[in-house]
Design an enzyme around this catalytic site. Structure first.
Site, PDB file in Angstrom:
ATOM      1  N   HIS A  23      -9.637  -8.135   7.207  1.00 28.30           N
ATOM      2  CA  HIS A  23      -8.429  -7.373   7.523  1.00 28.30           C
ATOM      3  C   HIS A  23      -8.503  -6.057   6.737  1.00 28.30           C
ATOM      4  O   HIS A  23      -7.712  -5.765   5.874  1.00 28.30           O
ATOM      5  CB  HIS A  23      -7.209  -8.198   7.116  1.00 28.30           C
ATOM      6  N   ARG A  75       0.809  -1.216   0.000  1.00 28.34           N
ATOM      7  CA  ARG A  75       0.000   0.000   0.000  1.00 28.34           C
ATOM      8  C   ARG A  75       0.841   1.265   0.000  1.00 28.34           C
ATOM      9  O   ARG A  75       1.869   1.326   0.665  1.00 28.34           O
ATOM     10  CB  ARG A  75      -0.874  -0.002   1.250  1.00 28.34           C
TER      11      ARG A  75
HETATM   12  N1  APR Z   1       6.036 -13.309  -8.107  1.00 27.52           N
HETATM   13  C1  APR Z   1       6.987 -13.200  -7.151  1.00 27.52           C
HETATM   14  N2  APR Z   1       7.243 -12.068  -6.481  1.00 27.52           N
HETATM   15  C2  APR Z   1       6.512 -11.003  -6.810  1.00 27.52           C
HETATM   16  C3  APR Z   1       5.500 -11.028  -7.801  1.00 27.52           C
HETATM   17  C4  APR Z   1       5.283 -12.267  -8.468  1.00 27.52           C
HETATM   18  N3  APR Z   1       4.351 -12.377  -9.411  1.00 27.52           N
HETATM   19  N4  APR Z   1       4.952  -9.802  -7.877  1.00 27.52           N
HETATM   20  C5  APR Z   1       5.575  -9.023  -6.982  1.00 27.52           C
HETATM   21  N5  APR Z   1       6.522  -9.740  -6.332  1.00 27.52           N
HETATM   22  C6  APR Z   1       7.449  -9.304  -5.303  1.00 27.52           C
HETATM   23  C7  APR Z   1       8.043  -7.920  -5.588  1.00 27.52           C
HETATM   24  O1  APR Z   1       9.117  -8.000  -6.504  1.00 27.52           O
HETATM   25  C8  APR Z   1       8.486  -7.489  -4.205  1.00 27.52           C
HETATM   26  O2  APR Z   1       9.844  -7.794  -3.945  1.00 27.52           O
HETATM   27  O3  APR Z   1       6.765  -9.115  -4.067  1.00 27.52           O
HETATM   28  C9  APR Z   1       7.589  -8.280  -3.255  1.00 27.52           C
HETATM   29  C10 APR Z   1       6.703  -7.387  -2.409  1.00 27.52           C
HETATM   30  O4  APR Z   1       7.538  -6.680  -1.564  1.00 27.52           O
HETATM   31  P1  APR Z   1       7.297  -5.155  -1.120  1.00 27.52           P
HETATM   32  O5  APR Z   1       6.900  -4.366  -2.320  1.00 27.52           O
HETATM   33  O6  APR Z   1       8.465  -4.740  -0.305  1.00 27.52           O
HETATM   34  O7  APR Z   1       5.995  -5.249  -0.232  1.00 27.52           O
HETATM   35  P2  APR Z   1       5.914  -5.687   1.310  1.00 27.52           P
HETATM   36  O8  APR Z   1       6.008  -4.479   2.156  1.00 27.52           O
HETATM   37  O9  APR Z   1       6.831  -6.826   1.554  1.00 27.52           O
HETATM   38  O10 APR Z   1       4.399  -6.200   1.377  1.00 27.52           O
HETATM   39  C11 APR Z   1       4.012  -7.373   0.695  1.00 27.52           C
HETATM   40  O11 APR Z   1       2.344  -7.943   2.285  1.00 27.52           O
HETATM   41  O12 APR Z   1       1.566  -6.811   4.160  1.00 27.52           O
HETATM   42  C12 APR Z   1       1.332  -7.097   2.811  1.00 27.52           C
HETATM   43  O13 APR Z   1       0.182  -5.132   2.026  1.00 27.52           O
HETATM   44  C13 APR Z   1       1.372  -5.846   1.962  1.00 27.52           C
HETATM   45  O14 APR Z   1       0.438  -6.922   0.023  1.00 27.52           O
HETATM   46  C14 APR Z   1       1.635  -6.435   0.613  1.00 27.52           C
HETATM   47  C15 APR Z   1       2.547  -7.639   0.935  1.00 27.52           C
END
Ligand code: APR
EC number: 1.1.1.37
Length: 324
Positions: free
Chosen positions: A181, A88
């Site tokens: 949530h 988010r």
């Molecule tokens: N396959 C694998 N990894 C992916 C894909 C995919 N198709 N799409 C996105 N990612 C990876 C991104 O490259 C990134 O490294 O998912 C990771 C998400 O990490 P962040 O952007 O740092 O997000 P984060 O803060 O870890 O939150 C992840 O958890 O709490 C929830 O709302 C939050 O939905 C979000 C998730």
């Protein structure tokens, strides 16, 4: 005894925090996956390089899933934690993320079905109750093996705020949050206490209302402070607790998003969907769902959260109908 194996999909802030937390606690071997080249490999190596100090003798490996065949490495995982997705940003509600993240769940769910259908799945990507449903739809695995984060995190926030207000040990505050949530989650006052003393005997109603409000917007409060990105430390621990309850068969009772069916559907007014309720988590995944006897005022709040989960789940149904 063979070590447990935990796969983490998404090597972002939340995925890496879970990985480090589980490594420090020596919960099991950790396999990290991300679509961005080098990210999972880098996080795995970085966490591993701390091992000599604290002696976590584990396999910690990273894989890039731009080549989807790399998902084969999650085979035989006891638990797969799904954090892949978009986080988010300020001004963005959890629900804004819905469609984009459902698409990601489809590809991840299909990989789970192909390579590791026996695993238990902890779904973290937001909104987690809907993403748990999307993983269920995409993977077709038994829904009692799928658990969504939500209540575990919302409850630790609620407990934190209550302990701060009462100036007591964080550990002695028992409280839980059920429902979706999202911003209409239901902090459950009547079952909240400090070492058994009801919080209604300890705090005036206005103060409790204030804390409830802060809990409901707990994720947003962090987003507003960070400005770029969302919470990951408390989520990391809230997820680790769920993972450990599965791999060590601890049978912790934690509110999490679970698939509601049968007799529970009558109590919770929702059927064949995921929503946050108190569950027992063990080696089989969701081992028991506890029904709550709602009072009239509580039922009102519950119905509201049920409606928003139903609405968003219908969007997921629609997506899967159009994207077979
Ligand atoms: N396959 C694998 N990894 C992916 C894909 C995919 N198709 N799409 C996105 N990612 C990876 C991104 O490259 C990134 O490294 O998912 C990771 C998400 O990490 P962040 O952007 O740092 O997000 P984060 O803060 O870890 O939150 C992840 O958890 O709490 C929830 O709302 C939050 O939905 C979000 C998730």
């Amino acid at each position: 005894m063979a070590r447990s194996k935990i796969s983490i999909i998404g090597a972002g802030a939340v995925g890496a925090t879970v990985a480090q937390t589980l490594a420090i606690r020596q919960t099991g071997d950790i396999y990290i996956f991300d679509i961005v080249d080098g990210l999972a490999e880098g996080k795995a190596l970085d966490i591993l390089e701390g091992a000599p100090h604290w002696g976590y003798d584990l396999n910690i490996k990273g894989f890039c899933t731009a080549d989807e065949s790399k998902y084969a490495e999650m085979k035989g995982s006891d638990v797969i934690v799904v954090t892949a997705g978009l986080a988010r940003k300020p001004g963005m509600s959890r629900d804004d993320l819905l469609l984009k993240n459902i698409g990601i769940m489809k590809s991840v769910g299909e990989a789970i079905k192909k390579y590791s259908p026996e695993s238990k799945i902890v779904v973290v990507t937001n909104p987690a109750d809907i993403m748990a449903y999307a993983i269920y739809k995409a993977s077709g695995i038994s829904p009692d093996k799928i658990i969504g984060l939500g209540g575990s995190l919302d409850s630790t926030r609620f407990r934190t705020f209550l302990a701060m207000e009462l100036n007591v040990s964080f550990e002695d505050v028992n409280a839980f949050v059920i429902g979706g949530h999202g911003d209409d989650m239901v902090p459950f006052i009547r079952y909240s206490n400090v070492s058994g003393i009801p919080i209604e005997d300890l705090l005036p109603k206005e103060k409790i209302d204030e804390i409830v409000k802060r809990t409901r917007f707990g994720g947003g409060e962090i987003v507003n402070l960070y400005k770029t990105g969302s919470a990951f430390y408390a989520p990391g621990i809230s997820i680790a607790v769920m993972v450990e309850s599965i791999v060590n068969d601890r049978k912790r009772v934690i509110p999490c998003a679970a698939y509601i069916t049968g007799e529970h559907a009558k109590n919770y007014l929702i059927e064949n969907l995921f929503i946050g309720v108190p569950i027992k988590i063990g080696k089989n995944g969701v081992e028991h769902i506890y029904d709550i006897k709602f009072r009239d005022d509580e039922l009102e709040a519950w119905k509201k959260t049920v409606e928003s989960v139903k609405k968003n789940s219908a969007i997921a149904d629609d997506y899967f109908a159009k994207n077979q």
